[in-house]
Design a protein around this motif. Structure first.
Motif, short mmCIF file in Angstrom:
data_model
loop_
_atom_site.label_atom_id
_atom_site.label_comp_id
_atom_site.label_asym_id
_atom_site.label_seq_id
_atom_site.Cartn_x
_atom_site.Cartn_y
_atom_site.Cartn_z
N ALA A 119 13.54 -3.81 45.84
CA ALA A 119 13.14 -2.73 46.74
C ALA A 119 11.68 -2.37 46.55
O ALA A 119 11.01 -1.90 47.48
N THR A 120 11.14 -2.57 45.34
CA THR A 120 9.75 -2.22 45.08
C THR A 120 8.83 -3.43 45.13
O THR A 120 7.62 -3.27 45.18
N CYS A 121 9.38 -4.64 45.07
CA CYS A 121 8.56 -5.86 45.10
C CYS A 121 8.83 -6.59 46.40
O CYS A 121 9.82 -7.30 46.54
N GLN A 122 7.96 -6.39 47.36
CA GLN A 122 8.09 -7.01 48.67
C GLN A 122 6.74 -7.57 49.09
O GLN A 122 5.70 -7.04 48.75
N LYS A 123 6.78 -8.65 49.83
CA LYS A 123 5.54 -9.22 50.34
C LYS A 123 4.87 -8.22 51.28
O LYS A 123 5.51 -7.70 52.19
N MET A 175 1.15 -3.92 44.90
CA MET A 175 2.27 -4.84 44.91
C MET A 175 2.20 -5.82 43.75
O MET A 175 3.24 -6.26 43.23
N ALA A 176 1.00 -6.17 43.30
CA ALA A 176 0.87 -7.03 42.12
C ALA A 176 1.47 -6.35 40.90
O ALA A 176 2.12 -7.00 40.06
N PHE A 177 1.29 -5.03 40.79
CA PHE A 177 1.89 -4.28 39.69
C PHE A 177 3.40 -4.16 39.88
O PHE A 177 4.17 -4.36 38.94
N ALA A 178 3.80 -3.82 41.10
CA ALA A 178 5.23 -3.62 41.37
C ALA A 178 6.03 -4.90 41.14
O ALA A 178 7.19 -4.85 40.72
N CYS A 179 5.42 -6.05 41.42
CA CYS A 179 6.09 -7.34 41.22
C CYS A 179 5.86 -7.89 39.82
O CYS A 179 6.31 -8.99 39.51
N ASP A 180 5.14 -7.13 39.00
CA ASP A 180 4.85 -7.53 37.62
C ASP A 180 4.13 -8.88 37.55
O ASP A 180 4.35 -9.67 36.63
N LEU A 181 3.27 -9.13 38.54
CA LEU A 181 2.46 -10.34 38.51
C LEU A 181 1.28 -10.19 37.56
O LEU A 181 0.77 -11.17 37.04
N THR A 182 0.84 -8.97 37.37
CA THR A 182 -0.25 -8.69 36.44
C THR A 182 -0.17 -7.23 36.05
O THR A 182 0.45 -6.42 36.74
N ARG A 183 -0.81 -6.88 34.95
CA ARG A 183 -0.93 -5.48 34.55
C ARG A 183 -2.38 -5.09 34.36
O ARG A 183 -2.68 -4.00 33.87
N VAL A 184 -3.27 -5.97 34.74
CA VAL A 184 -4.70 -5.68 34.63
C VAL A 184 -5.38 -6.07 35.94
O VAL A 184 -5.21 -7.19 36.41
N THR A 185 -6.12 -5.15 36.52
CA THR A 185 -6.82 -5.47 37.75
C THR A 185 -8.11 -4.67 37.83
O THR A 185 -8.23 -3.60 37.22
N SER A 186 -9.07 -5.20 38.57
CA SER A 186 -10.34 -4.52 38.81
C SER A 186 -10.60 -4.53 40.30
O SER A 186 -10.51 -5.58 40.95
N LEU A 187 -10.90 -3.37 40.86
CA LEU A 187 -11.12 -3.24 42.30
C LEU A 187 -12.44 -2.54 42.54
O LEU A 187 -12.63 -1.40 42.12
N MET A 188 -13.37 -3.23 43.20
CA MET A 188 -14.68 -2.65 43.52
C MET A 188 -14.74 -2.45 45.04
O MET A 188 -14.73 -3.42 45.79
N PHE A 189 -14.81 -1.20 45.46
CA PHE A 189 -14.89 -0.92 46.89
C PHE A 189 -16.26 -1.28 47.45
O PHE A 189 -16.36 -1.86 48.53
N THR A 190 -17.31 -0.90 46.74
CA THR A 190 -18.67 -1.24 47.16
C THR A 190 -19.48 -1.58 45.92
O THR A 190 -19.14 -1.18 44.81
#
Length: 268
Positions: free
Chosen positions: A55-59, A105-120
């Protein structure tokens, strides 16, 4: 992090020491090597299995075609400002939302627990007209690029735009069940931006939009005993101390370059 490592990585030193033991016969050495190869092959097969659809891991939904690039803007060879409301903007509003959905979704699907997101980026030339009404790009906004919308208020509007999307991501983590609680309970999410509205130490100009003073850094989540929902004034501290606090929350050493120590007020 240990649970995600290969078993062979965790015991690699002991295996090498055993293999180098002169009392170990040739046949046993070959058997040991074969055993290690079979474990590694099994780990590769397990890693290739996609996460279960729950329910929490969906494409995520298909975001549609990539927005058309708005084209470059800036100053031409003659010194003329080439700004246009349709230049330098590629629907970054939609792009930011899609990236937040992917991280969630990467967290919800447990594909990774570390991510970096730069908006600008630091010197972003993204057109901000569609986002805050200023007739300039994001970088020039900090240099009074629009003579009508000037000063720290204009920059604050764009910081608020970034915060809107950060808040959207945190909201999705808050609303996603995990174990006996929510996904946000196991997260340390750190938000930083370029500078603060304080004294420019190089020019002694107050309320500079590029100041290293009065920088606001945010941490969301409850990992490692983080205490949410508070405003901490950390006079005499560095933004790195906030980063170190997030590092501590996920079990990393409390040092970053020449700065060390987490902020106790951020923890229960």
């Amino acid at each position: 992090m240990r649970s995600r490592k290969s078993v062979l990585d965790l015991v690699g030193g002991k295996l090498q020491k055993l293999a180098a033991n002169p009392q170990l016969g040739k046949a046993d050495q070959q058997r040991l090597q074969q055993h290690g190869d079979e474990i590694r092959d099994l780990e590769r097969q397990i890693a290739a299995v996609p996460p279960p659809s729950t329910a929490t891991c969906q494409k995520p939904a298909e975001p549609g075609a990539d927005p058309t690039p708005g084209g470059p803007q800036g100053v031409d060879a003659g010194g003329t400002n080439t700004y246009g409301t349709n230049l330098g903007y590629s629907n970054e509003e939609a792009r930011a939302r899609v990236f937040c959905d992917l991280v969630h979704m990467a967290f919800a699907c447990d594909l990774t627990r570390v991510t970096s997101l730069m908006f600008t980026m630091f010197q972003s030339h993204m057109n901000v007209y569609a986002l805050c009404g200023a007739h300039c790009d994001l970088h020039e906004l900090g240099h009074n690029g629009d003579p009508v919308i000037r000063g720290t208020l204009a920059v604050s509007k764009m910081i608020a735009w970034h915060m809107k999307h950060f808040g959207y991501l945190i909201g999705k983590l808050r609303d996603t069940p995990e174990g006996g609680g929510k996904l946000i309970d196991n997260v340390a999410a750190l938000f930083l931006h370029e500078g603060g509205h304080g004294l420019d130490t190089a020019t002694a100009k107050a309320n500079s939009t590029h100041s290293t003073e009065n920088m606001a850094c945010l941490i969301a989540g409850r990992a490692g005993g983080l205490r949410p929902g508070q405003h901490v004034v950390a006079s005499g501290k560095y933004p790195a101390n906030v980063i170190i606090s997030a590092m501590k929350a996920v079990g990393l050493p409390e040092t970053l370059g020449e700065v060390s120590g987490a902020l106790p007020a951020l923890f229960v």
